[in-house]
Design an enzyme around this catalytic site. Structure first.
Site, PDB file in Angstrom:
ATOM      1  N   ASP A 168     -16.372  -0.957 -15.113  1.00  0.00           N
ATOM      2  CA  ASP A 168     -16.505  -1.582 -13.799  1.00  0.00           C
ATOM      3  C   ASP A 168     -17.466  -2.771 -13.772  1.00  0.00           C
ATOM      4  OD1 ASP A 168     -15.324  -0.954 -11.078  1.00  0.00           O
ATOM      5  OD2 ASP A 168     -17.392  -1.494 -10.618  1.00  0.00           O
TER       6      ASP A 168
ATOM      7  N   LYS B  56      -9.812  -6.857 -13.187  1.00  0.00           N
ATOM      8  CA  LYS B  56     -10.367  -6.472 -14.476  1.00  0.00           C
ATOM      9  C   LYS B  56     -10.920  -5.060 -14.389  1.00  0.00           C
ATOM     10  CE  LYS B  56     -14.179  -7.064 -13.192  1.00  0.00           C
ATOM     11  NZ  LYS B  56     -13.791  -6.692 -11.839  1.00  0.00           N
TER      12      LYS B  56
ATOM     13  N   SER C 181       0.865  -1.180   0.000  1.00  0.00           N
ATOM     14  CA  SER C 181       0.000   0.000   0.000  1.00  0.00           C
ATOM     15  C   SER C 181       0.893   1.218   0.000  1.00  0.00           C
ATOM     16  CB  SER C 181      -0.894  -0.002   1.241  1.00  0.00           C
ATOM     17  OG  SER C 181      -1.637   1.202   1.288  1.00  0.00           O
ATOM     18  N   ARG C 182       0.486   2.238  -0.773  1.00  0.00           N
ATOM     19  CA  ARG C 182       1.299   3.453  -0.768  1.00  0.00           C
ATOM     20  C   ARG C 182       1.365   4.033   0.648  1.00  0.00           C
ATOM     21  NH1 ARG C 182      -1.455   6.585  -5.641  1.00  0.00           N
ATOM     22  NH2 ARG C 182      -3.102   5.297  -4.726  1.00  0.00           N
TER      23      ARG C 182
ATOM     24  N   ARG D  36     -13.529   6.017  -7.029  1.00  0.00           N
ATOM     25  CA  ARG D  36     -12.930   5.521  -8.267  1.00  0.00           C
ATOM     26  C   ARG D  36     -14.009   5.171  -9.287  1.00  0.00           C
ATOM     27  NH1 ARG D  36     -13.290   0.297  -9.728  1.00  0.00           N
ATOM     28  NH2 ARG D  36     -14.275  -0.979  -8.161  1.00  0.00           N
TER      29      ARG D  36
ATOM     30  N   HIS E 114      -3.498  -0.187 -12.875  1.00  0.00           N
ATOM     31  CA  HIS E 114      -3.172  -1.575 -13.240  1.00  0.00           C
ATOM     32  C   HIS E 114      -1.908  -1.665 -14.093  1.00  0.00           C
ATOM     33  CE1 HIS E 114      -7.550  -3.182 -12.548  1.00  0.00           C
ATOM     34  NE2 HIS E 114      -6.960  -2.770 -11.448  1.00  0.00           N
TER      35      HIS E 114
END
Lengths: 330, 330
Positions: free
Chosen positions: A180, A99, A37-38, A167, A81
């Site tokens: 999505d 995906k 994780s950032r 998002r 991604h």
């Protein structure tokens, strides 16, 4: 940790990462041993909430240099991604990427090419395809249970409150219904009917400039047709029906996580096959990936890279028609 | 025959004429008192098989000059609707004409204009609209039960063996899925969502040169969309679902003869309303026509002529895109 345990590194700590980690925890022989994780705080909180005995790092490079993983699951927003998967592949780690694998066909092709060049396993995480009911659906289709398939109807609509930073609605994160949820209907059409010859569709726009819902028709040289629909602002039945010359197959709702396939013959007789899903449904896919990686395979035949590229091309065609571009797209 | 009996003349002796006559026989206060068939033998056989106390003639002019009828039901193939309805209207007899009322918008407009000019009642026989479940569906929609409607899915597919001479497959008789079964899905979309701003579709062609199946998208200025499908060579679920911002309404199969409307709210709660259909379902419509004719009305608000024209325009647009012309069309 036993030697025969398959060790996953998860990149991202959002909803899909949680769902995946939950399922891995229930799978004998698999473990999540690393989280990226950032934000290290978020990474630690995630590992703790999932009771993972996992290393937490803030970059894929830190993860891959730490070793102790067999494959990496990319669970970041779509827009991340490409760099995340590239970093993993460049370190020659097998990758399962959520995906759509990329925002567009150029990104998906770049990833497929890199995996091939490096000789590393890569697969788009089209988890639905690995569920037992979906296997039964495809088996019945291939056995000719419905004759020649002619029309597919599938819809995947959910009602999510519009949040500009989410998002789901943010163009900078590859938001919109098509990428999505619509992608599930398109992937099903590609699986059942192949690559379409013509694609067209219509979208309704959110205030944030992505498709709140969109409807697509995929047309095939055989004359077959798929009428598809995806939505982020609308609950729909979430059913899929494939009609053929001898009958029809229904993936009972929700079709993307089916537990029942129904075969209705032209004489009206209907048979139901029940195939329970384990947990959230991601374990089936994870087991298949582990198996392929152990066998040294570079792709999974159920979700080959060429098909990920084809699905991305179908979605690109729709976005071109709608003039829906994401930031930084050419 | 009592004085308050509403007397129907039926033009045509095919399947739809039989279904209509059966229902009229069950309706108190209505009778079939005349039958028109180009073949007097067929006309007599029809009257006998239906146990009608009816005059049999071989032309509409012979029928109208014989008197003793309150309205004429046109049950011939589509391609004969224009001349048959014109002849009836010119004699100033109220007409209920099977759907589609004409092969194209020019024919439907010509009939609407003639009815208006002569001051005679005319209605397209969109019998589904008069069924109690369809009324309940429209009432729930108008009451806002599903909020703002955004997406309609409807399919009407039947599997009929291809027979080149059958009116269903014969271009000279206005054959094809669009005009025969697709029209129900399009009429539902016009009813629920209004007149579309954009229409596009795709057809599969029979050997005889009509659409064996066809898929249409109707798009609306509001962003709403209808994904529709009709087929003569394929059994489909025959369901209709209208999704709105607050929930969805399902016309349970067969949606064109519904007996159950289901309301699913966004919280997942579902309520079913059952509304049985009498007989074949044509009596509801026939009673409404009789009522309007007795009250001296020229149209029925549930199926006004402007809407028949609009539906014909939608179907014309699709056939133009497909280059599907019927013989003698300009």
């Amino acid at each position: 940790m036993r030697e025969d345990t398959f060790c996953w590194g998860i990149v991202g700590t959002g909803r899909i990462a949680t769902i995946f980690a939950e399922d891995i925890q229930q799978e004998p022989g698999m473990e999540v041993t690393a989280v990226v994780s950032r934000s290290r705080d978020r990474g630690h909180a995630f590992a703790q909430s999932q009771r993972l005995r996992a290393t937490v790092t803030d970059s894929i490079n830190a993860l891959t240099s730490s070793g102790n993983i067999d494959a990496i699951y990319i669970a970041t927003p779509h827009s991340d991604h490409l760099p995340a998967t590239m970093a993993a592949l460049q370190s020659e780690y097998p990758v399962l990427c959520e995906k759509p694998m990329g925002l567009n066909v150029a990104q998906v092709t770049a990833l497929a090419d890199l995996a091939q060049k490096r000789g590393v396993f890569l697969m788009e995480a089209m988890w639905s395809r690995f569920l037992p009911a979906m296997n039964a659906f495809m088996t019945l289709l291939r056995q000719g249970a419905i004759g020649e398939p002619r029309a597919l109807f599938a819809d995947f609509g959910i009602d999510v409150p519009l949040a500009p930073d989410s998002r789901l609605f943010n163009p900078a994160l590859g938001g919109g219904a098509l990428l999505d949820v619509g992608v599930y209907t398109i992937a099903l059409a590609h699986k059942a009917l192949g690559r379409p010859t013509n694609v067209y569709g219509r979208a309704r726009w959110t205030e944030t400039g992505v498709d709140g819902h969109s409807a697509y028709t995929l047309a095939y040289g055989s004359g077959a047709v798929a009428q598809l629909f995806g939505a982020l602002e609308l609950n729909t039945p979430q059913q899929a029906v494939l009609c053929g010359t001898q009958g029809r197959l229904t993936l009972q709702a929700p079709f993307f996580r089916p537990e029942c396939v129904s075969l209705t013959r032209n004489n009206g007789e209907t048979n139901h096959q029940y195939h329970p899903v384990t947990g959230n449904g991601y374990g089936h896919e994870a087991r298949e990936v582990a198996d392929m990686v152990r066998r040294g395979r570079k792709e999974h035949p159920t979700m080959p890279l060429a098909e990920s590229v084809a699905i991305a091309a179908t979605m690109d065609e729709l976005r071109t028609q709608w003039a829906l571009q994401y930031p930084d797209e050419p």
